[in-house]
Design a protein around this motif. Structure first.
Motif, PDB file in Angstrom:
ATOM      1  N   MET A   1      -6.992  -8.303 -10.841  1.00 19.02           N
ATOM      2  CA  MET A   1      -6.524  -7.569  -9.688  1.00 19.02           C
ATOM      3  C   MET A   1      -5.004  -7.544  -9.725  1.00 19.02           C
ATOM      4  N   GLU A   2      -4.464  -6.407  -9.351  1.00 20.65           N
ATOM      5  CA  GLU A   2      -3.010  -6.276  -9.234  1.00 20.65           C
ATOM      6  C   GLU A   2      -2.692  -5.897  -7.799  1.00 20.65           C
ATOM      7  N   HIS A   3      -1.868  -6.686  -7.151  1.00 21.51           N
ATOM      8  CA  HIS A   3      -1.463  -6.415  -5.768  1.00 21.51           C
ATOM      9  C   HIS A   3      -0.048  -5.851  -5.804  1.00 21.51           C
ATOM     10  N   ILE A   4       0.094  -4.603  -5.403  1.00 23.65           N
ATOM     11  CA  ILE A   4       1.400  -3.945  -5.408  1.00 23.65           C
ATOM     12  C   ILE A   4       1.917  -3.939  -3.974  1.00 23.65           C
ATOM     13  N   MET A   5       2.998  -4.628  -3.753  1.00 25.12           N
ATOM     14  CA  MET A   5       3.534  -4.789  -2.399  1.00 25.12           C
ATOM     15  C   MET A   5       4.242  -3.525  -1.897  1.00 25.12           C
ATOM     16  N   GLU A   6       4.905  -2.798  -2.783  1.00 27.13           N
ATOM     17  CA  GLU A   6       5.554  -1.554  -2.370  1.00 27.13           C
ATOM     18  C   GLU A   6       5.880  -0.720  -3.605  1.00 27.13           C
ATOM     19  N   THR A   7       6.026   0.564  -3.366  1.00 27.00           N
ATOM     20  CA  THR A   7       6.470   1.469  -4.420  1.00 27.00           C
ATOM     21  C   THR A   7       7.715   2.186  -3.906  1.00 27.00           C
ATOM     22  N   PRO A   8       8.636   2.527  -4.771  1.00 30.90           N
ATOM     23  CA  PRO A   8       9.851   3.197  -4.302  1.00 30.90           C
ATOM     24  C   PRO A   8       9.559   4.607  -3.797  1.00 30.90           C
ATOM     25  N   THR A   9      10.279   5.001  -2.758  1.00 28.77           N
ATOM     26  CA  THR A   9      10.201   6.368  -2.265  1.00 28.77           C
ATOM     27  C   THR A   9      11.205   7.199  -3.050  1.00 28.77           C
ATOM     28  N   LEU A  10      10.704   8.259  -3.663  1.00 30.94           N
ATOM     29  CA  LEU A  10      11.523   9.130  -4.493  1.00 30.94           C
ATOM     30  C   LEU A  10      11.642  10.504  -3.856  1.00 30.94           C
ATOM     31  N   ARG A  11      12.768  11.139  -4.050  1.00 35.21           N
ATOM     32  CA  ARG A  11      12.911  12.532  -3.608  1.00 35.21           C
ATOM     33  C   ARG A  11      12.187  13.397  -4.635  1.00 35.21           C
ATOM     34  N   ALA A  12      11.339  14.286  -4.173  1.00 40.80           N
ATOM     35  CA  ALA A  12      10.593  15.157  -5.071  1.00 40.80           C
ATOM     36  C   ALA A  12      11.561  16.114  -5.770  1.00 40.80           C
ATOM     37  N   PRO A  13      11.281  16.479  -7.017  1.00 42.82           N
ATOM     38  CA  PRO A  13      12.207  17.322  -7.778  1.00 42.82           C
ATOM     39  C   PRO A  13      12.389  18.716  -7.173  1.00 42.82           C
ATOM     40  N   ALA A  14      13.644  19.113  -6.978  1.00 43.51           N
ATOM     41  CA  ALA A  14      13.978  20.394  -6.342  1.00 43.51           C
ATOM     42  C   ALA A  14      13.432  21.581  -7.122  1.00 43.51           C
ATOM     43  N   GLU A  15      13.233  21.437  -8.430  1.00 43.38           N
ATOM     44  CA  GLU A  15      12.722  22.572  -9.205  1.00 43.38           C
ATOM     45  C   GLU A  15      11.221  22.799  -8.986  1.00 43.38           C
ATOM     46  N   ARG A  16      10.562  21.912  -8.223  1.00 44.10           N
ATOM     47  CA  ARG A  16       9.127  22.061  -7.953  1.00 44.10           C
ATOM     48  C   ARG A  16       8.798  22.188  -6.465  1.00 44.10           C
ATOM     49  N   PHE A  17       9.807  22.019  -5.599  1.00 43.12           N
ATOM     50  CA  PHE A  17       9.583  21.995  -4.159  1.00 43.12           C
ATOM     51  C   PHE A  17      10.690  22.739  -3.432  1.00 43.12           C
ATOM     52  N   THR A  18      10.352  23.281  -2.257  1.00 39.50           N
ATOM     53  CA  THR A  18      11.321  23.875  -1.343  1.00 39.50           C
ATOM     54  C   THR A  18      11.423  22.944  -0.150  1.00 39.50           C
ATOM     55  N   ASP A  20      12.829  19.378   2.017  1.00 40.14           N
ATOM     56  CA  ASP A  20      12.881  17.933   1.801  1.00 40.14           C
ATOM     57  C   ASP A  20      11.479  17.359   1.662  1.00 40.14           C
ATOM     58  N   VAL A  21      11.204  16.837   0.478  1.00 45.78           N
ATOM     59  CA  VAL A  21       9.896  16.257   0.170  1.00 45.78           C
ATOM     60  C   VAL A  21      10.131  14.914  -0.510  1.00 45.78           C
ATOM     61  N   HIS A  22       9.384  13.905  -0.067  1.00 45.12           N
ATOM     62  CA  HIS A  22       9.509  12.556  -0.636  1.00 45.12           C
ATOM     63  C   HIS A  22       8.142  12.083  -1.086  1.00 45.12           C
ATOM     64  N   LEU A  23       8.132  11.265  -2.133  1.00 41.78           N
ATOM     65  CA  LEU A  23       6.842  10.771  -2.606  1.00 41.78           C
ATOM     66  C   LEU A  23       6.909   9.313  -3.024  1.00 41.78           C
ATOM     67  N   ASN A  24       5.775   8.682  -2.873  1.00 44.16           N
ATOM     68  CA  ASN A  24       5.544   7.322  -3.358  1.00 44.16           C
ATOM     69  C   ASN A  24       4.341   7.395  -4.279  1.00 44.16           C
ATOM     70  N   MET A  25       4.539   7.038  -5.533  1.00 45.82           N
ATOM     71  CA  MET A  25       3.417   7.021  -6.475  1.00 45.82           C
ATOM     72  C   MET A  25       2.478   5.879  -6.100  1.00 45.82           C
ATOM     73  N   ILE A  26       1.203   6.183  -6.026  1.00 47.49           N
ATOM     74  CA  ILE A  26       0.186   5.166  -5.777  1.00 47.49           C
ATOM     75  C   ILE A  26      -0.352   4.677  -7.107  1.00 47.49           C
ATOM     76  N   GLU A  27      -0.653   5.631  -7.991  1.00 45.82           N
ATOM     77  CA  GLU A  27      -1.176   5.283  -9.311  1.00 45.82           C
ATOM     78  C   GLU A  27      -0.654   6.257 -10.348  1.00 45.82           C
ATOM     79  N   THR A  28       0.009   5.727 -11.348  1.00 46.03           N
ATOM     80  CA  THR A  28       0.419   6.489 -12.520  1.00 46.03           C
ATOM     81  C   THR A  28      -0.417   5.943 -13.662  1.00 46.03           C
ATOM     82  N   PRO A  29      -1.384   6.708 -14.136  1.00 44.48           N
ATOM     83  CA  PRO A  29      -2.353   6.143 -15.077  1.00 44.48           C
ATOM     84  C   PRO A  29      -1.802   5.882 -16.472  1.00 44.48           C
ATOM     85  N   SER A  30      -2.402   4.891 -17.083  1.00 47.03           N
ATOM     86  CA  SER A  30      -2.193   4.665 -18.512  1.00 47.03           C
ATOM     87  C   SER A  30      -3.586   4.600 -19.122  1.00 47.03           C
ATOM     88  N   ALA A  31      -3.706   5.007 -20.377  1.00 48.19           N
ATOM     89  CA  ALA A  31      -5.011   5.097 -21.040  1.00 48.19           C
ATOM     90  C   ALA A  31      -5.781   3.795 -20.865  1.00 48.19           C
TER      91      ALA A  31
END
Length: 137
Positions: A1-18, A20-31
């Motif tokens: 089990m992995e307990h993740i206490m927090e993830t950084p809040t990132l500003r979403a890339p301007a080239e993909r959004f109009t 102010d949009v912010h995101l926190n990754m919950i899961e970034t998969p690895s094979a």
């Protein structure tokens, strides 16, 4: 089990959004995993560009009110506790209304070469305004 206490809040890339949009990754998969998920927060008027997903996308709204639109002109108004499933290959956009923020958990299954998202052009202000009118705003 992995307990993740927090993830950084990132500003979403301007080239993909109009707006102010912010995101926190919950899961970034690895094979061998392929599920990617993020908490995405849109301020009023903010939205994604047009885009599609190789294997589709599921959006679960956690807060506020938003819109999801497709190339055929269909638009749905979404609120907290609601889920929208975008089929594989369907070009769509999503974001907040003009007066209310919207937050959702976005889930995509990758195609083995990333998350399978194809990013396209911004949703014009005219298309966005038309979508608001279609949903009673």
């Amino acid at each position: 089990m992995e307990h993740i206490m927090e993830t950084p809040t990132l500003r979403a890339p301007a080239e993909r959004f109009t707006g102010d949009v912010h995101l926190n990754m919950i899961e970034t998969p690895s094979a061998p995993a392929h599920l990617a998920s993020a908490l995405v927060r849109f301020t009023p008027g903010a939205r994604t560009n047009w885009h599609s997903h190789a294997k589709g996308q599921v959006l679960y709204v956690t807060d506020g009110v938003g819109l999801v639109g497709t190339r055929d002109g269909s638009v749905v108004r979404i609120g907290a506790g609601e889920t929208v499933k975008c089929p594989a290959g369907e070009e769509h956009w999503h974001g907040a209304t003009d007066t209310t923020l919207m937050a959702h958990i976005a889930m995509v299954v990758g195609d083995g070469c990333g998350d399978g998202t194809s990013w396209l052009e911004p949703v014009t202000d005219e298309k966005y305004t038309a979508a608001l009118k279609l949903t009673g705003r």
